[in-house]
Every structure is written in C-alpha cells, then in structure tokens.
Design an enzyme around this catalytic site. Structure first.
Site, PDB file in Angstrom:
ATOM      1  N   GLU A  44       1.379  -5.225  -4.293  1.00 39.51           N
ATOM      2  CA  GLU A  44       0.095  -4.534  -4.459  1.00 39.51           C
ATOM      3  C   GLU A  44      -0.261  -4.527  -5.948  1.00 39.51           C
ATOM      4  O   GLU A  44       0.609  -4.316  -6.795  1.00 39.51           O
ATOM      5  CB  GLU A  44       0.228  -3.106  -3.930  1.00 39.51           C
ATOM      6  CG  GLU A  44      -1.051  -2.305  -3.919  1.00 39.51           C
ATOM      7  CD  GLU A  44      -0.870  -0.968  -3.195  1.00 39.51           C
ATOM      8  OE1 GLU A  44       0.277  -0.518  -3.024  1.00 39.51           O
ATOM      9  OE2 GLU A  44      -1.897  -0.386  -2.786  1.00 39.51           O
ATOM     10  N   LYS A  90      -6.971  -2.512   2.673  1.00 36.12           N
ATOM     11  CA  LYS A  90      -5.996  -1.447   2.976  1.00 36.12           C
ATOM     12  C   LYS A  90      -6.679  -0.312   3.741  1.00 36.12           C
ATOM     13  O   LYS A  90      -7.721   0.202   3.292  1.00 36.12           O
ATOM     14  CB  LYS A  90      -5.418  -0.932   1.667  1.00 36.12           C
ATOM     15  CG  LYS A  90      -4.335   0.120   1.796  1.00 36.12           C
ATOM     16  CD  LYS A  90      -3.818   0.514   0.410  1.00 36.12           C
ATOM     17  CE  LYS A  90      -2.678   1.506   0.466  1.00 36.12           C
ATOM     18  NZ  LYS A  90      -2.197   1.901  -0.887  1.00 36.12           N
ATOM     19  N   CYS A 119       1.334  -1.351   1.652  1.00 36.37           N
ATOM     20  CA  CYS A 119       1.935  -0.142   1.111  1.00 36.37           C
ATOM     21  C   CYS A 119       1.970   1.050   2.077  1.00 36.37           C
ATOM     22  O   CYS A 119       2.645   1.005   3.089  1.00 36.37           O
ATOM     23  CB  CYS A 119       1.204   0.213  -0.182  1.00 36.37           C
ATOM     24  SG  CYS A 119       2.219   1.109  -1.329  1.00 36.37           S
TER      25      CYS A 119
HETATM   26  O1  LIG Z   1      -3.812   3.155  -7.059  1.00 35.99           O
HETATM   27  C1  LIG Z   1      -3.243   2.187  -7.621  1.00 35.99           C
HETATM   28  O2  LIG Z   1      -3.116   2.041  -8.845  1.00 35.99           O
HETATM   29  C2  LIG Z   1      -2.679   1.119  -6.717  1.00 35.99           C
HETATM   30  N1  LIG Z   1      -2.333   1.675  -5.465  1.00 35.99           N
HETATM   31  C3  LIG Z   1      -1.161   2.340  -5.350  1.00 35.99           C
HETATM   32  O3  LIG Z   1      -0.312   2.416  -6.197  1.00 35.99           O
HETATM   33  C4  LIG Z   1      -0.997   3.022  -4.055  1.00 35.99           C
HETATM   34  C5  LIG Z   1      -1.885   4.214  -4.028  1.00 35.99           C
HETATM   35  S1  LIG Z   1      -1.556   5.309  -5.328  1.00 35.99           S
HETATM   36  N2  LIG Z   1       0.359   3.413  -3.840  1.00 35.99           N
HETATM   37  C6  LIG Z   1       0.763   3.756  -2.629  1.00 35.99           C
HETATM   38  O4  LIG Z   1       0.032   3.667  -1.635  1.00 35.99           O
HETATM   39  C7  LIG Z   1       2.194   4.253  -2.545  1.00 35.99           C
HETATM   40  C8  LIG Z   1       2.601   4.585  -1.134  1.00 35.99           C
HETATM   41  C9  LIG Z   1       3.963   5.173  -1.157  1.00 35.99           C
HETATM   42  O5  LIG Z   1       4.659   5.181  -2.165  1.00 35.99           O
HETATM   43  C10 LIG Z   1       4.468   5.797   0.082  1.00 35.99           C
HETATM   44  O6  LIG Z   1       3.850   5.616   1.172  1.00 35.99           O
HETATM   45  O7  LIG Z   1       5.519   6.485  -0.025  1.00 35.99           O
END
Ligand SMILES: O=C(O)CNC(=O)[C@H](CS)NC(=O)CCC(=O)C(=O)O
Length: 273
Positions: free
Chosen positions: A41, A114, A156
């Site tokens: 990602e 997503k 993710c």
């Molecule tokens: O927003 C950004 O910079 C890029 N996207 C992410 O890093 C995303 C949203 S913050 N990360 C996740 O979805 C982690 C999920 C996870 O760690 C879980 O399901 O436990």
C-alpha cells in the site's frame, strides 16, 4: 507453477527514491517472468501528511506514474499489483486508495478502490487513524481472471472483513497490499491472512510496508505468502526486499475436492454471483 512475490518496502514521500529502490530490487531478482509481483500500500508515496497525499493524488491521476507501473510490468514480464496509489476523485478533499493490476504486456487489467477505511484508535506511537478523512471508500468487489489464475483484490484493513472474501467467490490468489501498523500487525497480521487462505482455499500474498517512516509511523513488515492449506511458504520479517514462493495452483483442486467448503457453505446467499 507460478512465482508469487510480495515486495516489502519502507516507502517515503520521495517518489523517485521509491521507484529507484524498486528498480534496483527487481533488476537484482530472478524468477519474475510471469510471476505475480505485489507492491505494498502507498508504495510510491508514503509517510507524509494527508494534505501531501491529496496533492500527490492530483499528480498520480495523470499518466506518468501509471505508465511507469505498466513499464515495470513489461520490463520484468510480470503481473504487477501496483500496491495502491492515491488517485484524485471528484471531491477535491478526498483521494481513492487505488490498487492497479497490470499484465506482463503492461496492459492495465483492473483497478480496485479500497473498500474498508481504517478509522481506528490504535494503541501505538501514532494514536488514532482516520483514513476516511481524506480517502473515499470504494464499493466494487474486484476479481480478475488471468493466465495465472483468478486474482481477488483487497487492501490492508479489508482483510478484517470476511464478507468481502466470501463475496469474491472462488479465487486462486488473494493479493493484499498493506501498510499494517506495527501494533496491530504484531497482534493480528498472520492470523488474519492465514484465515483468509484457509477459508477461501487460496494463496494469499501479503505485501506490507515495514520500518519507521518519515512521519514516524511504524509498520509491521512480515510480508508473506500463505498456501491454501495455511502453510507459510515464505516470509520477510523486518527488512525491505522481496519474498518469493514458487506455487502450484493445482494444489487448490485437490484441496477443494477433499474439503469442498464452497459446496458446504450454508451462507451462499451472501455471494454476489
Ligand atoms: O493513510 C495512509 O497514509 C495510507 N493508508 C494506510 O496506512 C492505511 C490507513 S491509515 N493503513 C491501514 O489501513 C492499516 C490497517 C491495519 O493496520 C489494521 O487493520 O490493523
């Protein structure tokens, strides 16, 4: 046989540096021809503010970065899942976290937005996340028939929602570009991805971010490939690099004959035909 490859990166807000690292790693690798190569990602741009992601989404909506991804697929003759890149939407305050699939000829076969957004208070060094603040959720389930099998696309946080995978129906390979946090990854990454492999009787390729990023976010790494039986075929715990497993998709046929989960499933009404 097909090589399934999870690429683990410590991506930064420097697009050129991320692509330079990727080129160096892929050019030094063997066995990529007709492989499925999954990038994490935000592989091209990560660890910056949401505002910076929005600005980058503007640039990424144009041709160049997608041409570079197509060129990587062509150059290494592989199926390439371009992790996700932020692509602008009609809403100037939101981008779409978009995963793009390219064929070895550089043809764009699919794109998946997503669906599940990570609005979660996580007990780690960054407190809580609010992905929906600048990310627009997708609502389309994407599976793609290719010469190496049927690929189910997820990203993710999606991995936590079993309804998405039962709705996908029969898939050979589930790809999961991710930026799993270190805290939640330590607790759940292996269990969730292994469960998806066992439940869907498919191979799972989890390509995660790793290390500490520019904005001090810490991601879990442990990029891996699980077999349909739930065997851990390859894993890269902590360092950036490639995790490659040679897989025989026919393993699924034998398993599904012996343990016909799809036929036994009493909740088939949930599957979108
Ligand atoms: O927003 C950004 O910079 C890029 N996207 C992410 O890093 C995303 C949203 S913050 N990360 C996740 O979805 C982690 C999920 C996870 O760690 C879980 O399901 O436990």
């Amino acid at each position: 046989m097909v090589n399934l490859c999870a690429v683990q990166m410590t991506s930064s807000p420097d697009v050129e540096a991320n692509f330079a690292w990727l080129e160096e790693e892929l050019s030094a690798s063997v066995g990529l021809e007709n492989a499925l190569v999954v990038l994490p990602e935000c592989f091209a741009f990560f660890g910056a503010s949401d505002k910076a992601m929005l600005e980058q989404a503007e640039a990424f909506a144009e041709g160049p970065i997608q041409q570079r991804m197509a060129e990587l697929a062509r150059k290494y003759q592989c199926y390439l899942v371009g992790g996700t890149i932020p692509i602008k939407t009609a809403n100037p305050d939101k981008f779409a976290a978009t995963s793009l699939l390219y064929s070895p000829t550089g043809e764009r076969l699919a794109d998946y937005q997503k669906i599940h957004l990570f609005d979660v208070a996580v007990v780690d060094n960054t407190g809580s996340y609010e992905e929906s603040k600048h990310t627009e959720a997708g609502n389309q389930i994407v599976t793609v028939d290719t010469e190496i099998g049927r690929i189910g696309m997820a990203v993710c946080y999606d991995v936590r929602f079993p309804g998405l995978f039962s709705a996908m129906g029969d898939i050979d390979i589930l790809v999961l570009p991710a930026a799993f946090t270190r805290a939640t990854g330590k607790a759940h990454w292996h269990t969730l991805l292994r469960a998806r492999a066992i439940e869907s009787q498919c191979f799972v390729v989890g390509a995660n971010q790793c290390g500490t990023h520019a904005n001090d976010r810490k991601t879990y790494g442990h990029s891996l490939v699980y077999s349909p039986w739930g065997d851990l075929l390859v894993e890269r715990p902590d360092e950036p690099g490639l995790a490659i497993a040679e897989c025989d998709l026919r393993e699924r046929d034998t398993l599904k004959q012996r343990m016909p989960l799809a036929q036994h499933n009493r909740f088939r009404s949930h599957i979108v035909e």
